[in-house]
Design a protein around this motif. Structure first.
Motif, PDB file in Angstrom:
ATOM      1  N   LYS A   1       0.761  -1.066  -0.032  1.00 46.99           N
ATOM      2  CA  LYS A   1      -0.041  -0.043   0.075  1.00 46.99           C
ATOM      3  C   LYS A   1       1.092   1.301  -0.043  1.00 46.99           C
ATOM      4  CE  LYS A   1      -3.412   2.275   2.657  1.00 46.99           C
ATOM      5  NZ  LYS A   1      -4.305   2.330   4.033  1.00 46.99           N
ATOM      6  N   ILE A   2       0.598   2.245  -0.889  1.00 45.95           N
ATOM      7  CA  ILE A   2       1.202   3.568  -0.784  1.00 45.95           C
ATOM      8  C   ILE A   2       0.341   4.528  -0.598  1.00 45.95           C
ATOM      9  CG2 ILE A   2       1.007   3.604  -3.459  1.00 45.95           C
ATOM     10  CD1 ILE A   2       3.632   5.204  -3.304  1.00 45.95           C
ATOM     11  N   SER A   3       0.707   5.624   0.452  1.00 42.10           N
ATOM     12  CA  SER A   3      -0.490   6.491   0.750  1.00 42.10           C
ATOM     13  C   SER A   3       0.341   7.752   0.412  1.00 42.10           C
ATOM     14  CB  SER A   3      -1.029   6.606   2.102  1.00 42.10           C
ATOM     15  OG  SER A   3      -1.370   5.390   2.523  1.00 42.10           O
ATOM     16  N   LYS A   4      -0.552   8.806  -0.204  1.00 46.07           N
ATOM     17  CA  LYS A   4       0.051  10.228  -0.487  1.00 46.07           C
ATOM     18  C   LYS A   4      -1.001  11.036   0.047  1.00 46.07           C
ATOM     19  CE  LYS A   4       2.221   8.739  -5.098  1.00 46.07           C
ATOM     20  NZ  LYS A   4       3.569   9.120  -4.818  1.00 46.07           N
ATOM     21  N   TYR A   5      -0.281  12.158   0.893  1.00 48.40           N
ATOM     22  CA  TYR A   5      -1.004  13.168   1.498  1.00 48.40           C
ATOM     23  C   TYR A   5      -0.369  14.532   1.171  1.00 48.40           C
ATOM     24  CZ  TYR A   5      -2.219   9.088   4.592  1.00 48.40           C
ATOM     25  OH  TYR A   5      -2.562   7.818   5.018  1.00 48.40           O
ATOM     26  N   THR A   6      -1.315  15.308   1.141  1.00 48.40           N
ATOM     27  CA  THR A   6      -0.892  16.769   0.797  1.00 48.40           C
ATOM     28  C   THR A   6      -1.767  17.739   1.749  1.00 48.40           C
ATOM     29  OG1 THR A   6      -0.807  16.359  -1.507  1.00 48.40           O
ATOM     30  CG2 THR A   6      -0.992  18.581  -0.785  1.00 48.40           C
ATOM     31  N   LEU A   7      -0.976  18.535   2.444  1.00 46.24           N
ATOM     32  CA  LEU A   7      -1.584  19.258   3.718  1.00 46.24           C
ATOM     33  C   LEU A   7      -0.923  20.788   3.520  1.00 46.24           C
ATOM     34  CD1 LEU A   7      -0.730  17.109   6.856  1.00 46.24           C
ATOM     35  CD2 LEU A   7      -2.725  17.229   5.517  1.00 46.24           C
ATOM     36  N   MET A   8      -1.458  21.730   3.932  1.00 43.41           N
ATOM     37  CA  MET A   8      -1.262  22.952   3.923  1.00 43.41           C
ATOM     38  C   MET A   8       0.153  23.169   4.395  1.00 43.41           C
ATOM     39  SD  MET A   8      -3.819  24.849   6.601  1.00 43.41           S
ATOM     40  CE  MET A   8      -3.122  26.666   6.235  1.00 43.41           C
ATOM     41  N   ASN A   9       1.255  24.137   3.906  1.00 44.56           N
ATOM     42  CA  ASN A   9       2.197  24.540   4.529  1.00 44.56           C
ATOM     43  C   ASN A   9       2.497  24.870   6.024  1.00 44.56           C
ATOM     44  OD1 ASN A   9       5.039  25.945   4.805  1.00 44.56           O
ATOM     45  ND2 ASN A   9       5.496  24.608   2.975  1.00 44.56           N
ATOM     46  N   MET A  10       3.060  24.399   6.693  1.00 44.04           N
ATOM     47  CA  MET A  10       3.235  24.949   8.234  1.00 44.04           C
ATOM     48  C   MET A  10       3.758  26.294   8.255  1.00 44.04           C
ATOM     49  SD  MET A  10       4.720  21.637  10.225  1.00 44.04           S
ATOM     50  CE  MET A  10       4.695  22.459  11.663  1.00 44.04           C
ATOM     51  N   ASN A  11       4.632  26.925   7.405  1.00 40.24           N
ATOM     52  CA  ASN A  11       5.234  28.189   7.264  1.00 40.24           C
ATOM     53  C   ASN A  11       4.338  29.100   6.553  1.00 40.24           C
ATOM     54  OD1 ASN A  11       7.118  26.902   8.965  1.00 40.24           O
ATOM     55  ND2 ASN A  11       8.233  26.127   6.923  1.00 40.24           N
ATOM     56  N   GLY A  12       3.274  28.875   5.948  1.00 42.36           N
ATOM     57  CA  GLY A  12       2.589  29.682   5.371  1.00 42.36           C
ATOM     58  C   GLY A  12       2.754  30.005   3.856  1.00 42.36           C
ATOM     59  N   SER A  13       3.648  29.139   3.499  1.00 45.11           N
ATOM     60  CA  SER A  13       4.298  29.029   1.974  1.00 45.11           C
ATOM     61  C   SER A  13       2.800  28.623   1.134  1.00 45.11           C
ATOM     62  CB  SER A  13       5.572  28.297   1.811  1.00 45.11           C
ATOM     63  OG  SER A  13       5.633  28.184   0.280  1.00 45.11           O
TER      64      SER A  13
END
Length: 326
Positions: free
Chosen positions: A26-38
């Motif tokens: 299984k491969i899981s890919k996640y995209t989250l908002m940047n922690m530093n505001g970028s």
């Protein structure tokens, strides 16, 4: 992706049980908002490889068993495993069949991704968590003719993962235990039926894992046939009830339940929810009508399943199912 090979029970005279071996990737890919505001998002990729096996015996009238397990070999799966199984013994007693069932499970699992990483406007965390280790054993006695089923079990959880009073993930140091027992007892006298379920449970740490001590479900109904026995009719009422406890609160921003804040503790429970209903079945057509929460206003208004979120008031529901086929 999962690949495996299965030898079915009874495929030859020496095969007294079914045997399966498998491997999964299984491969899981996640995209989250940047922690530093970028503007560029934070990306996470996780790979898991497991191998496992299954052993089962379902044929025959006396003894049945089933066991399945898997262990992680690579990526985030390293150190993870899960093994569970059950066995049941059936024997005649007083012109009836009695079933004794034992179940067990042991697992060591990584917390879900969003318990470890979450970036949003209102909540932000990146946690390095230990794996949650669980063991559970359960026994069951079932007597078909008496319509009786009695279950009891105990579970131990190490590194229990939960959402704390601030609605952020936390792990309990050490272990906690959960004891539970439930009784299902149904009665029938002519067209009258009474189905009952009583569940008792106890957590060793009510602060971290609050549970109601007692939960009840009762369903009383009449079941009969009309119009030359082609129209099936069921008329009845059911009630659900659980004792008071400090239930988890709901946080819409993370769409999860969390422990109530210490300065705003609200007890819920101690309130029955009663429904009355009618079910009708004529050949290919099913129709039902139900008055949900019919007892609204008959006692103090404390109908909550979560703090500050009341359940629906009295509601009339109905539905129709009609199957078309040759």
């Amino acid at each position: 992706n999962t690949v495996g090979i299965a030898l079915l029970e009874g495929f030859n005279k020496y095969a007294k049980a079914g045997l399966t071996a498998f491997a999964s990737y299984k491969i899981s890919k996640y995209t989250l908002m940047n922690m530093n505001g970028s503007l560029s998002p934070d990306k996470y990729n996780e790979n898991e490889i497991f191998v496992g096996g299954e052993l089962s015996k379902g044929e025959g009238n006396v003894l049945h068993y089933h066991a399945i397990g898997e262990v992680g070999l690579a990526g985030k799966a390293i150190g993870q495993f899960n093994v569970k199984g059950d066995i049941d013994l059936n024997f005649p007693l007083w012109k009836d069949t009695v079933s004794l069932i034992a179940r067990g499970e042991i697992s060591n699992k990584l917390a879900p991704f969003y318990m470890r990483h979450y970036h949003s406007k209102h909540f932000l965390w990146d946690n390095d968590m230990d794996k949650e280790f669980r063991t559970r054993i359960e026994g069951e006695l079932s007597i078909a003719r008496w319509r009786t089923r009695l279950k009891a079990g105990v579970e131990n959880i190490k590194n229990y993962t939960y959402f704390n009073q601030q609605a952020t993930p936390e792990q309990k140091s050490g272990s906690l235990q959960i004891l539970s027992a439930s009784l299902n007892q149904d009665f029938k006298l002519g067209i009258f039926h009474l189905d009952n379920e009583v569940t008792w449970q106890k957590s060793s740490d009510q602060t971290v894992l609050p549970l109601p001590d007692l939960s009840l479900y009762h369903n009383f109904y009449m079941q009969f046939k009309l119009a030359k026995k082609v129209l099936s009719v069921q008329l009845g009422a059911d009630v659900r009830y659980f004792t008071k406890y400090n239930a988890p609160a709901y946080m819409p921003a993370i769409q999860n339940f969390h422990l109530q804040p210490e300065n705003d503790q609200v007890e819920i429970g101690g309130y029955p929810i009663v429904n009355v209903y009618a079910n009708l079945h004529l050949k290919r057509t099913r129709f039902y009508v139900m008055m949900y929460h019919v007892n609204q206003g008959m006692s103090r208004p404390n109908y909550f399943l979560s703090p500050h979120h009341p359940i629906n008031p009295r509601v009339l529901k109905f539905g129709l199912s009609w199957n078309f086929y040759d």
